[in-house]
Design a protein around this motif. Sequence first.
Motif, PDB file in Angstrom:
ATOM      1  N   SER A 273       0.845  -1.199   0.000  1.00 15.73           N
ATOM      2  CA  SER A 273       0.000   0.000   0.000  1.00 15.73           C
ATOM      3  C   SER A 273       0.875   1.241   0.000  1.00 15.73           C
ATOM      4  N   LEU A 274       0.793   2.016  -1.082  1.00 18.25           N
ATOM      5  CA  LEU A 274       1.545   3.264  -1.205  1.00 18.25           C
ATOM      6  C   LEU A 274       0.580   4.417  -1.493  1.00 18.25           C
ATOM      7  N   LYS A 275       1.106   5.626  -1.596  1.00 20.89           N
ATOM      8  CA  LYS A 275       0.252   6.791  -1.765  1.00 20.89           C
ATOM      9  C   LYS A 275      -0.593   6.728  -3.034  1.00 20.89           C
ATOM     10  N   ASP A 276      -0.036   6.151  -4.099  1.00 18.19           N
ATOM     11  CA  ASP A 276      -0.760   6.144  -5.366  1.00 18.19           C
ATOM     12  C   ASP A 276      -1.682   4.944  -5.528  1.00 18.19           C
ATOM     13  N   GLY A 277      -1.663   4.002  -4.599  1.00 15.33           N
ATOM     14  CA  GLY A 277      -2.539   2.851  -4.710  1.00 15.33           C
ATOM     15  C   GLY A 277      -1.896   1.585  -4.189  1.00 15.33           C
ATOM     16  N   TYR A 278      -2.391   0.468  -4.649  1.00 19.85           N
ATOM     17  CA  TYR A 278      -1.952  -0.841  -4.180  1.00 19.85           C
ATOM     18  C   TYR A 278      -1.122  -1.524  -5.266  1.00 19.85           C
ATOM     19  N   HIS A 279       0.094  -1.930  -4.900  1.00 21.46           N
ATOM     20  CA  HIS A 279       1.040  -2.510  -5.846  1.00 21.46           C
ATOM     21  C   HIS A 279       1.251  -3.994  -5.547  1.00 21.46           C
ATOM     22  N   ILE A 280       1.319  -4.773  -6.622  1.00 23.63           N
ATOM     23  CA  ILE A 280       1.777  -6.157  -6.537  1.00 23.63           C
ATOM     24  C   ILE A 280       2.962  -6.259  -7.492  1.00 23.63           C
ATOM     25  N   LEU A 281       4.108  -6.678  -6.980  1.00 29.19           N
ATOM     26  CA  LEU A 281       5.336  -6.706  -7.773  1.00 29.19           C
ATOM     27  C   LEU A 281       5.778  -8.135  -8.067  1.00 29.19           C
ATOM     28  N   LYS A 282       6.498  -8.272  -9.170  1.00 27.66           N
ATOM     29  CA  LYS A 282       7.163  -9.536  -9.485  1.00 27.66           C
ATOM     30  C   LYS A 282       8.588  -9.221  -9.907  1.00 27.66           C
ATOM     31  N   LEU A 283       9.557  -9.903  -9.313  1.00 27.26           N
ATOM     32  CA  LEU A 283      10.958  -9.724  -9.701  1.00 27.26           C
ATOM     33  C   LEU A 283      11.243 -10.637 -10.889  1.00 27.26           C
ATOM     34  N   MET A 284      11.420 -10.024 -12.049  1.00 26.85           N
ATOM     35  CA  MET A 284      11.621 -10.779 -13.285  1.00 26.85           C
ATOM     36  C   MET A 284      13.076 -11.235 -13.445  1.00 26.85           C
ATOM     37  N   ALA A 285      14.001 -10.386 -13.018  1.00 24.73           N
ATOM     38  CA  ALA A 285      15.428 -10.707 -13.146  1.00 24.73           C
ATOM     39  C   ALA A 285      16.218  -9.767 -12.249  1.00 24.73           C
ATOM     40  N   LYS A 286      17.458 -10.152 -11.979  1.00 28.76           N
ATOM     41  CA  LYS A 286      18.340  -9.321 -11.159  1.00 28.76           C
ATOM     42  C   LYS A 286      19.744  -9.411 -11.734  1.00 28.76           C
ATOM     43  N   GLU A 287      20.410  -8.259 -11.802  1.00 29.04           N
ATOM     44  CA  GLU A 287      21.781  -8.225 -12.298  1.00 29.04           C
ATOM     45  C   GLU A 287      22.698  -7.648 -11.230  1.00 29.04           C
ATOM     46  N   ALA A 288      23.731  -8.393 -10.908  1.00 24.01           N
ATOM     47  CA  ALA A 288      24.741  -7.901  -9.971  1.00 24.01           C
ATOM     48  C   ALA A 288      25.680  -6.960 -10.716  1.00 24.01           C
ATOM     49  N   PRO A 289      26.353  -6.046 -10.021  1.00 27.46           N
ATOM     50  CA  PRO A 289      27.276  -5.128 -10.694  1.00 27.46           C
ATOM     51  C   PRO A 289      28.480  -5.861 -11.276  1.00 27.46           C
ATOM     52  N   GLY A 290      29.060  -5.260 -12.317  1.00 24.97           N
ATOM     53  CA  GLY A 290      30.243  -5.856 -12.933  1.00 24.97           C
ATOM     54  C   GLY A 290      30.146  -5.876 -14.446  1.00 24.97           C
ATOM     55  N   GLN A 291      31.254  -6.211 -15.096  1.00 25.50           N
ATOM     56  CA  GLN A 291      31.326  -6.263 -16.550  1.00 25.50           C
ATOM     57  C   GLN A 291      30.705  -7.553 -17.062  1.00 25.50           C
ATOM     58  N   ARG A 292      29.745  -7.429 -17.978  1.00 21.60           N
ATOM     59  CA  ARG A 292      29.158  -8.598 -18.626  1.00 21.60           C
ATOM     60  C   ARG A 292      30.045  -9.000 -19.803  1.00 21.60           C
ATOM     61  N   GLN A 293      30.358 -10.279 -19.870  1.00 24.52           N
ATOM     62  CA  GLN A 293      31.252 -10.768 -20.917  1.00 24.52           C
ATOM     63  C   GLN A 293      30.471 -11.191 -22.152  1.00 24.52           C
ATOM     64  N   ILE A 294      31.135 -11.185 -23.281  1.00 21.73           N
ATOM     65  CA  ILE A 294      30.489 -11.555 -24.534  1.00 21.73           C
ATOM     66  C   ILE A 294      30.066 -13.021 -24.539  1.00 21.73           C
ATOM     67  N   SER A 295      30.654 -13.817 -23.666  1.00 29.11           N
ATOM     68  CA  SER A 295      30.272 -15.227 -23.565  1.00 29.11           C
ATOM     69  C   SER A 295      28.903 -15.410 -22.911  1.00 29.11           C
ATOM     70  N   ASP A 296      28.388 -14.358 -22.266  1.00 24.89           N
ATOM     71  CA  ASP A 296      27.084 -14.416 -21.610  1.00 24.89           C
ATOM     72  C   ASP A 296      25.994 -14.515 -22.688  1.00 24.89           C
ATOM     73  N   PRO A 297      25.174 -15.567 -22.675  1.00 27.30           N
ATOM     74  CA  PRO A 297      24.120 -15.716 -23.697  1.00 27.30           C
ATOM     75  C   PRO A 297      23.165 -14.526 -23.755  1.00 27.30           C
ATOM     76  N   GLN A 298      22.888 -13.910 -22.594  1.00 27.20           N
ATOM     77  CA  GLN A 298      22.001 -12.755 -22.591  1.00 27.20           C
ATOM     78  C   GLN A 298      22.628 -11.561 -23.293  1.00 27.20           C
ATOM     79  N   VAL A 299      23.924 -11.406 -23.133  1.00 22.93           N
ATOM     80  CA  VAL A 299      24.630 -10.327 -23.829  1.00 22.93           C
ATOM     81  C   VAL A 299      24.575 -10.555 -25.331  1.00 22.93           C
ATOM     82  N   GLN A 300      24.855 -11.778 -25.752  1.00 27.80           N
ATOM     83  CA  GLN A 300      24.822 -12.091 -27.178  1.00 27.80           C
ATOM     84  C   GLN A 300      23.432 -11.867 -27.766  1.00 27.80           C
TER      85      GLN A 300
END
Length: 380
Positions: A273-300
Amino acid sequence: MVRKAFAATLLVSAVAVFGCKHSDVAPAPDVWAIVNGDQIHRPEAEKYYKSRLNPQAPTPSQEEALSLTLNVLDELINNDILIQRARKLGLEATDGEVEDKFTEFKNPYTEDEFQRQLKDRGVTPSDLKDDLRRQLTVQKLLNREVVAKISITDQDISDFYNQNRAQFNVAEAQYRIAQILVTPHKDPQLHNRKNDDATTDVEARRKSAALLQQLANGTDFTQLAMDYSEDPATASSGGDLGYVPESSLNQSDPALKRTVVSLKVGQVSPIISLKDGYHILKLMAKEAPGQRQISDPQVQQSIRDTLRNRKEQLLRAAYMAEARDGAKVSNYLAQQVIESNGKLPEIPKFAGAAGVSAPASAPVPASVPAPSNVPAASQP
């Protein structure tokens, strides 16, 4: 019949007449353009014009209405050119393909909801089917003449990565979040698929609880957000807020941040419950800090998508320019505007703002759309 092609700027529309080849025989008064002998009539353009307006916005001025009409007419001209090419190549959509797509549009709605959506847009089922036939036909043409010619090599991906390494350096933790928002007040700008909008705090709390229960029962979050979320900015995209850096969370409501950082990927939050209304959230993905390498399938995949979108946009523009150059087009409305010296032709002032929204790149929008035939090239 309602036809549409690439979104064109008013400048292109207004000056298109200079490149047109006008017939020596004056057309009937309601003929606004001729494309390789195929006439585009005023009622057709006006009907499509009306479908492009936002009914919630103020009535456009006569000049705004005329500008939009020129824009619309240029889109209809481009669409005719592509449809004619597709027919010559035997690429017209079949009845079965049209019925399948029509059913796909109807599926999210009850029959009454679907008919109301069509009525609100000034579109009949026959209009929609005609429009879908053109959309599918043009897409077949572009798939063969444009998309099939796009090739992304491993070297292309490597070159892009090496030239843009900084883009793949995540400076801080990022959270990709989707949300369903329910507000205690009515929003005239809201257009979720069910046209469902709570109007009081009691309704909002009940609706939020019901949605959370559906999620607990396994209902897809994205579909539920598209159907019921009351956030005009994200409902059509399934509530996707994209990646939110941790620094932005630090500036948000503390309860919101605590919830986000406590979620595991794929997990759904309780109601917040926030000022603008009622929120339901879903965490779709999370990225930690750092350099992403070209070998990462998501980067490609990210690089591949970016390069493909860029090439597709370029090839579509070139293909349309080449097709237009090879067509015999007479834009009589544009000619009349130029020759009128300010005495503008009378264009109906339908209620709504004279603003043209860009066509969706995906063939299935969030709600029954204004007729659309040629998906715009995806942006990189």
